[in-house]
Design a protein around this motif. Sequence first.
Motif, mmCIF file in Angstrom:
data_model
loop_
_atom_site.group_PDB
_atom_site.id
_atom_site.type_symbol
_atom_site.label_atom_id
_atom_site.label_comp_id
_atom_site.label_asym_id
_atom_site.label_seq_id
_atom_site.Cartn_x
_atom_site.Cartn_y
_atom_site.Cartn_z
ATOM 1 N N ARG A 146 -4.512 -0.675 4.375
ATOM 2 C CA ARG A 146 -4.346 0.632 3.769
ATOM 3 C C ARG A 146 -3.113 1.379 4.270
ATOM 4 O O ARG A 146 -2.642 1.171 5.387
ATOM 5 C CB ARG A 146 -5.575 1.489 4.059
ATOM 6 N N SER A 147 -2.623 2.258 3.412
ATOM 7 C CA SER A 147 -1.667 3.282 3.811
ATOM 8 C C SER A 147 -2.470 4.526 4.165
ATOM 9 O O SER A 147 -3.667 4.600 3.916
ATOM 10 C CB SER A 147 -0.717 3.587 2.647
ATOM 11 N N CYS A 175 0.836 -1.206 0.000
ATOM 12 C CA CYS A 175 0.000 0.000 0.000
ATOM 13 C C CYS A 175 0.867 1.250 0.000
ATOM 14 O O CYS A 175 0.573 2.231 -0.703
ATOM 15 C CB CYS A 175 -0.917 0.016 1.217
ATOM 16 N N ALA A 202 -7.369 -1.143 -6.956
ATOM 17 C CA ALA A 202 -7.204 -0.660 -5.588
ATOM 18 C C ALA A 202 -8.283 0.369 -5.296
ATOM 19 O O ALA A 202 -8.870 0.950 -6.209
ATOM 20 C CB ALA A 202 -5.827 -0.041 -5.404
#
Length: 392
Positions: free
Chosen positions: A262-263, A179, A219
């Motif tokens: 997630r980032s 991510c 994504a």
Amino acid sequence: MLTEAGCRARRAQLWKSVPSAVEWLLIADPRHVLYLTNFWIHPNTFSSGERCWLLLEREGKATLLGDNFSLRSRAADPFIDDEVMVQWYDHQHSVINRDHALLKAAEQIADRLYGRNGVVEAEWLAVGAFELLGLDHEQHSVKREAKDLHKPGAVDLGTTLRALRRQKHPDEVAVLKECMRAGEAGMKRLREIVRPGISEFEIFCEVQKAATEAAGRPATIYGDFRAASALQPKVGGLPTNHKLENGEMFTLDYSVVLEGYRSDFTNCLTVGKPNAEQQRLFDLVSAAQRNGETVLKAGTRASAVFNAVNQPILEAGLADKFAHHAGHGIGLAHPEAPILVPQGDDVLVAGDVVTLEPGLYVEGIGGIRIEHNYLITETGYERLSQHEISLT
């Protein structure tokens, strides 16, 4: 993606966290089903928003329950022992209520649960399932009084799982790093295109494309894609058709979600050359972030991290312009514990993944926020995000 070894290790931890008398667990939160089995329905498929349930039994068996389309919409092969599939749609007949199909799947395993001590994830389980499984709704309801949670044998399964989620396993960290790399590609693209006249929405499209291409697969992208001005220093949310103007400060605070993880990191670029006051704000938030890094390690109270981040801002007389947390946990949710706030009770643990995101929003100058992501260790941290933070 998550590994079989990681999923089995997390299931083993879960069993150690519930009383030994518990013989089965029924998991209903889709994030927790993913966390324990690697099963998830990709949000870009036509079954997006649907769900399956997971039955875990003390002897080690893991069984997925769901309808035929939900189970076949899996984004990857799950690590399970069995599945109970109810036909919901066959291209020949009308469909039934899809939630009823899920209940029919649960009905097929009900007999083997009767008379055995079990726990359900009450916050996510339909009332119909309580009736079907012969459970005492009052004993499992989220509306029960807090004191009931401390009775012998009482288990708050959802809270137990959320606590376990804080200490990320190696396979989870590997997905998080993917991510990060995708997010960094989007940040790099932002630097290439920021200029007067480009719209927030055009930036969103370009960042989304760069991040998705870097990920190498579909994504989910979300976050703040907004320009702040001297008159409106604090803005956020989805992009608009506003076209950037010279002197504004564009904040990209966004997340790339892959396999549910997630980032979440941020940079702010000036549109044109930064002025002295904008540079001063940047220097302050940079000092705040560096100061926060000095206390990042297992055992540090979240409030202590906030105080460290806030110190340079406080000394500059701008504490009232820092109007939010100093960071938070990320993983399968955003935000999640620990939350870095002045009156928080959280304490950092090894395996936490947290952000540090100081921000300043000053009328007459503009708004700025920066953010990195960190994996907490016993002695310090590993910084997971590697994007460049600067005004230009």
